[in-house]
Design an enzyme around this catalytic site. Structure first.
Site, PDB file in Angstrom:
ATOM      1  N   GLY A  36     -49.434  27.338 -70.329  1.00 46.82           N
ATOM      2  CA  GLY A  36     -49.163  25.909 -70.395  1.00 46.82           C
ATOM      3  C   GLY A  36     -48.461  25.605 -71.700  1.00 46.82           C
ATOM      4  O   GLY A  36     -48.094  26.512 -72.444  1.00 46.82           O
ATOM      5  N   ALA A  37     -48.268  24.324 -71.959  1.00 42.75           N
ATOM      6  CA  ALA A  37     -47.579  23.915 -73.174  1.00 42.75           C
ATOM      7  C   ALA A  37     -48.409  24.260 -74.405  1.00 42.75           C
ATOM      8  O   ALA A  37     -47.877  24.544 -75.471  1.00 42.75           O
ATOM      9  CB  ALA A  37     -47.287  22.424 -73.138  1.00 42.75           C
ATOM     10  N   GLU A  38     -49.717  24.253 -74.250  1.00 49.24           N
ATOM     11  CA  GLU A  38     -50.603  24.397 -75.396  1.00 49.24           C
ATOM     12  C   GLU A  38     -51.246  25.775 -75.503  1.00 49.24           C
ATOM     13  O   GLU A  38     -51.674  26.159 -76.580  1.00 49.24           O
ATOM     14  CB  GLU A  38     -51.735  23.354 -75.299  1.00 49.24           C
ATOM     15  CG  GLU A  38     -51.284  21.928 -75.457  1.00 49.24           C
ATOM     16  CD  GLU A  38     -50.854  21.622 -76.880  1.00 49.24           C
ATOM     17  OE1 GLU A  38     -51.328  22.296 -77.807  1.00 49.24           O
ATOM     18  OE2 GLU A  38     -50.029  20.706 -77.051  1.00 49.24           O
ATOM     19  N   LYS A  63     -58.646  32.288 -73.645  1.00 52.83           N
ATOM     20  CA  LYS A  63     -57.655  31.224 -73.811  1.00 52.83           C
ATOM     21  C   LYS A  63     -57.177  31.253 -75.250  1.00 52.83           C
ATOM     22  O   LYS A  63     -57.971  31.157 -76.177  1.00 52.83           O
ATOM     23  CB  LYS A  63     -58.306  29.885 -73.498  1.00 52.83           C
ATOM     24  CG  LYS A  63     -57.358  28.717 -73.484  1.00 52.83           C
ATOM     25  CD  LYS A  63     -58.119  27.476 -73.067  1.00 52.83           C
ATOM     26  CE  LYS A  63     -57.184  26.356 -72.665  1.00 52.83           C
ATOM     27  NZ  LYS A  63     -57.931  25.260 -72.046  1.00 52.83           N
ATOM     28  N   ASP A 201     -58.063  16.395 -66.939  1.00 53.66           N
ATOM     29  CA  ASP A 201     -56.962  17.071 -66.243  1.00 53.66           C
ATOM     30  C   ASP A 201     -57.445  17.617 -64.905  1.00 53.66           C
ATOM     31  O   ASP A 201     -57.294  18.791 -64.612  1.00 53.66           O
ATOM     32  CB  ASP A 201     -56.417  18.204 -67.129  1.00 53.66           C
ATOM     33  CG  ASP A 201     -55.112  18.794 -66.593  1.00 53.66           C
ATOM     34  OD1 ASP A 201     -54.443  18.117 -65.770  1.00 53.66           O
ATOM     35  OD2 ASP A 201     -54.763  19.918 -66.979  1.00 53.66           O
TER      36      ASP A 201
END
Lengths: 332, 177
Positions: A36-38, A63, A201
């Protein structure tokens, strides 16, 4: 960029520059699951089952929040730390639900905690404990969080597979199974909100469908029972692969909140995501809302006037949110 | 060989040597060696009455070694850091009292972080020579027999120890945040 989206097993050397220590010198396999973006999500091993150990590998989800070179280093560190910890605190809080002595939860919940105590905290029955992954380790400076690997497909995939099968199945039975799945989703989201957390989310990619286990926390000695169990589950899967326990993942955008507005937005995000991911099943989404409403009315906090349950209030709020969209207008 | 050598995933250069001893009879001698800083006794001596599981111990070892590699240990060395890592709070001396060897320790888990000049055989010989207790396999079943549920509930602030492992690991991981 695009090729990073696919799931791939890469040798550690290909990923070394993206992994924080000690993973940058690891000999274990890393499978890139999502980007993802993060953050990057890997499947790897943790605590047990090294490649150089005889013990069976236990899968874990790692993660990683890589450094952002364009951000000021101090700000970058602070954001990474805050996000890793926010996610971990929510997960640990739920893993202690019904077990941790009241008031000792590591995710100090502040105001919301006190408010919940007005009513006997019925939600503390521990059922959220199995609805989120367990935390195995983390490093807020290194920017990583290791959690238990959740077996089973994403709900998104389960519904896609159902849609493919649906034409060959007896129509009515299939729909009932899907409705059952949607109701379990609504119930678990209600439980989450009643515990004072919004996910931030909710999509069918952040909901997992874990096959039922006979002994939820079975130890090694009972492994043979479990093997038998999973075999029969696999055989059953052909007729009904919508069975299983809903597990919520990716709490990276979650926050502690007891506001009806935040809860309604959480549901709205799921509603919109569901509609665009599963347009053919969209008409069944009210099942989610109905089960949510019941679950929140049942276990949520008492509302002042007491004519409406906590779930009724959120569902009413959801109608406002639908009218205007996710963002609250700042005008007027 | 009674000693187990464990390789933690991602930390293959820092293997762990572990022996679980039942019915320890020289707890005060071992404690004395640590207090005197005897460099022949560079071990994490853990009181097995407050241990849940292998995973809990391995999680403490992982955190201690990782904190050592990142140069942010809170205590003197990686072995005392393993003891400290088991604690859900930041009080170092309390963590030694609760999780380390004490006068009353009945069962003891001895851990040495490897990679030094001593090979596994020498580590095992030294431990078996100086620790008076019966070596038993380091398994979850053995730990379950040895644990003191009331103490576990107290140190980890639990109402129940059933299914509490995940919360214990999480509390350890969040410590100091």
């Amino acid at each position: 960029m695009a090729d990073l989206h696919r799931s791939s097993t890469a040798t550690p050397t290909e990923l070394h520059h993206q992994l924080p220590p000690p993973f940058d010198h690891s000999q274990e396999p890393f499978e890139l699951i999502a980007q993802g973006a993060e953050s990057l999500l890997f499947r790897t091993t943790f605590l047990t089952g090294s490649v150089s150990d005889g013990r069976p590998a236990v899968a874990a989800a790692l993660k990683v929040r890589p450094k952002k070179a364009w951000r000021h280093p101090t700000l970058d560190k602070r954001l990474t730390r805050a996000r890793i910890l926010a996610e971990a605190r929510v997960l640990v809080k739920f893993s202690g639900e019904g077990i941790a002595t009241a008031g000792s939860s590591s995710g100090r919940s502040g105001k919301s905690g006190r408010r919940d105590k007005v009513k006997a905290p019925k939600e503390n029955d521990g059922r959220l404990r199995d609805a989120v992954p367990n935390v195995l380790g983390l490093d807020w400076e290194g920017g990583w969080l290791a959690t238990e690997w959740i077996e089973g497909p994403m709900v998104k995939k389960a519904i896609y597979d159902y849609a493919k099968m649906a034409s060959t199945m007896s129509e009515e039975g299939g729909v009932q199974n899907l409705k059952g799945l949607l109701r379990r989703i609504g119930a678990v989201v209600g439980r989450l909100h009643a515990a004072g957390v919004v996910h931030g989310d909710l999509t069918t990619s952040n909901l997992m469908l874990r096959p039922h286990r006979h002994h939820p926390k079975a130890v090694g000695s009972r492994a043979s029972d479990d093997d038998d169990g999973s075999v029969s589950k696999v055989q059953e899967a052909g007729t009904d692969n919508l069975q299983g326990e809903i597990v919520l993942i990716d709490f990276g955008l979650s926050s502690q909140s007891i506001s009806d507005e935040d809860r309604a937005v959480d549901l709205y995000v799921l509603e919109r995501a569901f509609g665009s991911t599963h347009p053919r099943e969209e008409h069944l989404f009210p099942e989610v809302i109905a089960a949510y409403q019941e679950s929140m009315n049942d276990i949520g906090p008492v509302v002042k006037g007491a004519k409406l349950g906590a779930g009724d209030v959120v569902v009413r709020k959801l109608e406002d949110v639908r009218m205007r969209g996710r963002k609250k207008s700042m005008i007027g | 060989m009674i000693m187990e050598t464990i390789t933690l995933p991602h930390l293959h250069q820092h293997s762990l040597h572990a022996i679980l001893f039942q019915n320890l009879s020289n707890a005060s001698f071992l404690r004395q060696q640590l207090l005197e800083g005897n460099t022949d006794f560079e071990y994490a001596f853990l009181d097995a009455s407050v241990l849940f599981s292998r995973s809990q111990v391995l999680a403490a070892c992982f955190r201690a070694i990782n904190d050592q590699l990142q140069r942010r240990m809170k205590s003197k060395n990686v072995h005392s850091e393993i003891v400290f890592s088991l604690s859900p709070n930041n009080n170092i001396s309390e963590s030694f009292r609760r999780f380390g060897v004490s006068e009353t320790t009945k069962d003891l888990l001895a851990i040495k972080v490897g990679g030094g000049e001593l090979g596994p055989t020498q580590v095992e010989q030294h431990l078996r020579q100086h620790v008076e207790g019966t070596p038993v396999p380091f398994t979850d079943d053995k730990l379950a027999e040895m644990r003191d549920e009331a103490r576990l509930r107290k140190v980890y602030k639990l109402d129940s120890v059933d299914d509490a492992e995940a919360y214990v690991l999480g509390s350890m991981a969040l410590k100091g945040s």
